[in-house]
Design a protein around this motif. Structure first.
Motif, PDB file in Angstrom:
ATOM      1  N   ASP A   1      55.504  60.901  27.217  1.00 55.46           N
ATOM      2  CA  ASP A   1      54.382  60.648  28.133  1.00 55.46           C
ATOM      3  C   ASP A   1      53.333  59.765  27.466  1.00 55.46           C
ATOM      4  O   ASP A   1      52.800  58.831  28.084  1.00 55.46           O
ATOM      5  N   ARG A   2      53.029  60.050  26.194  1.00 55.75           N
ATOM      6  CA  ARG A   2      52.054  59.232  25.473  1.00 55.75           C
ATOM      7  C   ARG A   2      52.577  57.818  25.253  1.00 55.75           C
ATOM      8  O   ARG A   2      51.837  56.838  25.370  1.00 55.75           O
ATOM      9  N   LEU A   3      53.864  57.713  24.925  1.00 57.96           N
ATOM     10  CA  LEU A   3      54.445  56.388  24.737  1.00 57.96           C
ATOM     11  C   LEU A   3      54.380  55.573  26.018  1.00 57.96           C
ATOM     12  O   LEU A   3      54.094  54.366  25.995  1.00 57.96           O
ATOM     13  N   SER A   4      54.667  56.219  27.135  1.00 58.55           N
ATOM     14  CA  SER A   4      54.624  55.519  28.422  1.00 58.55           C
ATOM     15  C   SER A   4      53.248  54.919  28.667  1.00 58.55           C
ATOM     16  O   SER A   4      53.117  53.756  29.074  1.00 58.55           O
ATOM     17  N   ALA A   5      52.209  55.711  28.394  1.00 56.54           N
ATOM     18  CA  ALA A   5      50.843  55.204  28.568  1.00 56.54           C
ATOM     19  C   ALA A   5      50.544  54.097  27.568  1.00 56.54           C
ATOM     20  O   ALA A   5      49.900  53.092  27.900  1.00 56.54           O
ATOM     21  N   GLY A   6      51.025  54.250  26.333  1.00 56.89           N
ATOM     22  CA  GLY A   6      50.758  53.257  25.299  1.00 56.89           C
ATOM     23  C   GLY A   6      51.470  51.945  25.510  1.00 56.89           C
ATOM     24  O   GLY A   6      51.088  50.924  24.914  1.00 56.89           O
ATOM     25  N   LEU A   7      52.515  51.939  26.343  1.00 55.94           N
ATOM     26  CA  LEU A   7      53.292  50.732  26.585  1.00 55.94           C
ATOM     27  C   LEU A   7      52.881  50.006  27.867  1.00 55.94           C
ATOM     28  O   LEU A   7      53.550  49.064  28.291  1.00 55.94           O
ATOM     29  N   GLU A   8      51.794  50.438  28.462  1.00 48.04           N
ATOM     30  CA  GLU A   8      51.284  49.731  29.645  1.00 48.04           C
ATOM     31  C   GLU A   8      50.892  48.306  29.262  1.00 48.04           C
ATOM     32  O   GLU A   8      50.446  48.053  28.124  1.00 48.04           O
TER      33      GLU A   8
ATOM     34  N   GLY B   1      48.866  45.234  28.380  1.00 53.18           N
ATOM     35  CA  GLY B   1      47.502  45.112  27.877  1.00 53.18           C
ATOM     36  C   GLY B   1      47.102  46.187  26.897  1.00 53.18           C
ATOM     37  O   GLY B   1      46.056  46.056  26.235  1.00 53.18           O
ATOM     38  N   ALA B   2      47.905  47.245  26.754  1.00 47.29           N
ATOM     39  CA  ALA B   2      47.584  48.295  25.794  1.00 47.29           C
ATOM     40  C   ALA B   2      47.752  47.762  24.374  1.00 47.29           C
ATOM     41  O   ALA B   2      48.506  46.820  24.127  1.00 47.29           O
ATOM     42  N   ALA B   3      47.059  48.389  23.427  1.00 46.13           N
ATOM     43  CA  ALA B   3      47.077  47.901  22.038  1.00 46.13           C
ATOM     44  C   ALA B   3      48.490  47.892  21.461  1.00 46.13           C
ATOM     45  O   ALA B   3      48.887  46.950  20.765  1.00 46.13           O
ATOM     46  N   LEU B   4      49.272  48.935  21.736  1.00 41.69           N
ATOM     47  CA  LEU B   4      50.639  48.988  21.220  1.00 41.69           C
ATOM     48  C   LEU B   4      51.481  47.864  21.806  1.00 41.69           C
ATOM     49  O   LEU B   4      52.242  47.204  21.085  1.00 41.69           O
ATOM     50  N   THR B   5      51.339  47.637  23.090  1.00 37.11           N
ATOM     51  CA  THR B   5      52.095  46.558  23.740  1.00 37.11           C
ATOM     52  C   THR B   5      51.730  45.206  23.155  1.00 37.11           C
ATOM     53  O   THR B   5      52.602  44.351  22.917  1.00 37.11           O
ATOM     54  N   THR B   6      50.451  44.992  22.911  1.00 36.21           N
ATOM     55  CA  THR B   6      50.005  43.725  22.322  1.00 36.21           C
ATOM     56  C   THR B   6      50.595  43.532  20.935  1.00 36.21           C
ATOM     57  O   THR B   6      51.067  42.436  20.594  1.00 36.21           O
ATOM     58  N   ARG B   7      50.596  44.587  20.139  1.00 33.59           N
ATOM     59  CA  ARG B   7      51.170  44.499  18.798  1.00 33.59           C
ATOM     60  C   ARG B   7      52.662  44.219  18.872  1.00 33.59           C
ATOM     61  O   ARG B   7      53.198  43.381  18.131  1.00 33.59           O
ATOM     62  N   LEU B   8      53.369  44.905  19.738  1.00 31.15           N
ATOM     63  CA  LEU B   8      54.810  44.692  19.877  1.00 31.15           C
ATOM     64  C   LEU B   8      55.126  43.282  20.348  1.00 31.15           C
ATOM     65  O   LEU B   8      56.164  42.718  19.993  1.00 31.15           O
ATOM     66  N   GLY B   9      54.207  42.709  21.140  1.00 32.22           N
ATOM     67  CA  GLY B   9      54.405  41.338  21.623  1.00 32.22           C
ATOM     68  C   GLY B   9      54.442  40.318  20.505  1.00 32.22           C
ATOM     69  O   GLY B   9      54.956  39.202  20.699  1.00 32.22           O
ATOM     70  N   GLU B  10      53.931  40.682  19.330  1.00 34.06           N
ATOM     71  CA  GLU B  10      53.990  39.803  18.162  1.00 34.06           C
ATOM     72  C   GLU B  10      55.304  39.950  17.401  1.00 34.06           C
ATOM     73  O   GLU B  10      55.578  39.179  16.480  1.00 34.06           O
ATOM     74  N   LEU B  11      56.107  40.944  17.797  1.00 34.21           N
ATOM     75  CA  LEU B  11      57.288  41.307  17.007  1.00 34.21           C
ATOM     76  C   LEU B  11      58.602  41.184  17.758  1.00 34.21           C
ATOM     77  O   LEU B  11      59.630  40.842  17.169  1.00 34.21           O
ATOM     78  N   ILE B  12      58.616  41.514  19.043  1.00 29.24           N
ATOM     79  CA  ILE B  12      59.828  41.450  19.853  1.00 29.24           C
ATOM     80  C   ILE B  12      59.517  40.720  21.157  1.00 29.24           C
ATOM     81  O   ILE B  12      58.356  40.456  21.475  1.00 29.24           O
ATOM     82  N   THR B  13      60.554  40.391  21.919  1.00 32.79           N
ATOM     83  CA  THR B  13      60.377  39.567  23.113  1.00 32.79           C
ATOM     84  C   THR B  13      59.847  40.379  24.287  1.00 32.79           C
ATOM     85  O   THR B  13      59.922  41.615  24.305  1.00 32.79           O
ATOM     86  N   ALA B  14      59.365  39.660  25.308  1.00 35.43           N
ATOM     87  CA  ALA B  14      58.873  40.315  26.522  1.00 35.43           C
ATOM     88  C   ALA B  14      59.989  41.091  27.211  1.00 35.43           C
ATOM     89  O   ALA B  14      59.768  42.198  27.728  1.00 35.43           O
ATOM     90  N   ALA B  15      61.202  40.535  27.214  1.00 38.02           N
ATOM     91  CA  ALA B  15      62.339  41.234  27.825  1.00 38.02           C
ATOM     92  C   ALA B  15      62.651  42.516  27.072  1.00 38.02           C
ATOM     93  O   ALA B  15      62.999  43.542  27.678  1.00 38.02           O
ATOM     94  N   GLU B  16      62.528  42.492  25.763  1.00 36.42           N
ATOM     95  CA  GLU B  16      62.796  43.686  24.959  1.00 36.42           C
ATOM     96  C   GLU B  16      61.722  44.746  25.163  1.00 36.42           C
ATOM     97  O   GLU B  16      62.013  45.952  25.160  1.00 36.42           O
ATOM     98  N   ILE B  17      60.486  44.325  25.355  1.00 37.94           N
ATOM     99  CA  ILE B  17      59.412  45.275  25.647  1.00 37.94           C
ATOM    100  C   ILE B  17      59.639  45.923  27.006  1.00 37.94           C
ATOM    101  O   ILE B  17      59.463  47.139  27.173  1.00 37.94           O
ATOM    102  N   GLU B  18      60.056  45.134  27.978  1.00 37.65           N
ATOM    103  CA  GLU B  18      60.329  45.681  29.304  1.00 37.65           C
ATOM    104  C   GLU B  18      61.486  46.676  29.243  1.00 37.65           C
ATOM    105  O   GLU B  18      61.450  47.731  29.880  1.00 37.65           O
TER     106      GLU B  18
END
Length: 289
Positions: free
Chosen positions: A233-240, A242-259
């Motif tokens: 549940d916390r991960l789901s919220a953190g992966l919205e 614009g969230a900080a975790l999503t922004t950080r991951l965007g520097e490391l993996i692709t948008a398709a991989e984040i989705e």
């Protein structure tokens, strides 16, 4: 079993360890043999503190046809970010930085400690299995163990491969399902001081296609623990977006991989169960250790 105390290395906090790894002076001491990519054993020193670490330069990576985007080093750091977001601390402190051979992943070296009680119940040390895994001759795993499947042990014989029914391993199984770990081998499990368990070698993760290969299938199809459900549940919220975790991951993996990562988290939340092998991909890595 409560989550382990978050002090992974002799008094330094997680943030201090990340700073040490990111800013410290790297000194290469040798190469870890047997790896398919360059793995360098180093020390890193910063402001009077020094620790052993692993440095994996991007220049030493072998191309993978099914991971055409990004680098293994970036995926290792992304796995650490997700581990930290769970609050379980299952991956050693890991950063992306410049080193003697260019940009690479730098990770705190974890000195594995034998788990004596588990080792005494294991009849598989001759096969190179860590204490949390075993090979048994019976058809059933026995108390305190979960069955993975039959394994060849030579001379035409097979044995049942089992892993410990351990809450730490179960957390790691959830993490692997989230990050789509394609290579959870026995040698990637490191029991450490204070009862902690770490997982290492996360370069083959976050693929948008199902690639989950692991030795931790013992809970397949079973309901997730309440703890795991809360973490998801916390991960789901953190992966919205614009969230900080999503922004950080965007520097490391692709948008398709984040989705795809979001989709895996939501699938686990919806099913409420540990995943089963899909049948579309070999479920156990080779070699398994």
């Amino acid at each position: 079993m409560p989550a382990p105390e978050r002090i992974p290395s002799r008094g330094l906090t997680e943030a201090e360890l990340r700073t040490l790894l990111a800013e410290g002076e790297l000194t290469v001491l040798g190469q870890v043999r047997g790896a398919s990519n360059a793995v360098l054993y180093c020390t890193v020193a910063y402001e009077g503190e020094e620790r052993p670490c692993v440095y994996k330069p991007v220049a030493g990576e072998q191309p993978l046809w099914d991971f055409p985007d990004g680098t293994l080093a970036q995926r290792e750091v992304a796995a650490y970010e997700i581990s930290e977001a769970t609050g379980w601390g299952l991956v050693p402190p890991t950063v992306l930085r410049e080193g003697p051979y260019g940009e690479g992943m730098c990770q705190l070296w974890i000195e594995a400690e034998p788990e004596t009680e588990a080792a005494e119940t294991t009849a598989a040390s001759a096969h190179g299995l860590p204490p949390l895994l075993a090979l048994v001759e019976d058809d059933e795993p026995g108390d305190g163990w979960k069955a993975v499947g039959l394994a060849e042990v030579g001379e035409g014989k097979t044995a049942l491969l089992v892993h410990a029914d351990d809450p730490r391993l179960r957390r790691l199984a959830v993490l692997d399902a989230v990050i789509n770990n394609g290579d959870r081998k026995g040698g990637h499990l490191l029991p450490a001081e204070g009862g902690r368990l770490y997982g290492i070698d996360h370069g083959v993760t976050f693929n948008a296609d199902d690639k989950l290969r692991t030795l931790l299938w013992g809970w397949a199809g079973e309901p997730l623990t309440e703890e795991a459900t809360e973490v998801l549940d916390r991960l789901s919220a953190g992966l919205e977006p614009g969230a900080a975790l999503t922004t950080r991951l965007g520097e490391l993996i692709t948008a398709a991989e984040i989705e795809a990562l979001r989709a895996r988290v939501e699938s686990l939340r919806k099913s409420g169960r540990h995943p089963r092998p899909s049948g579309d991909w070999p479920p156990i890595p080779w070699p398994p250790v």
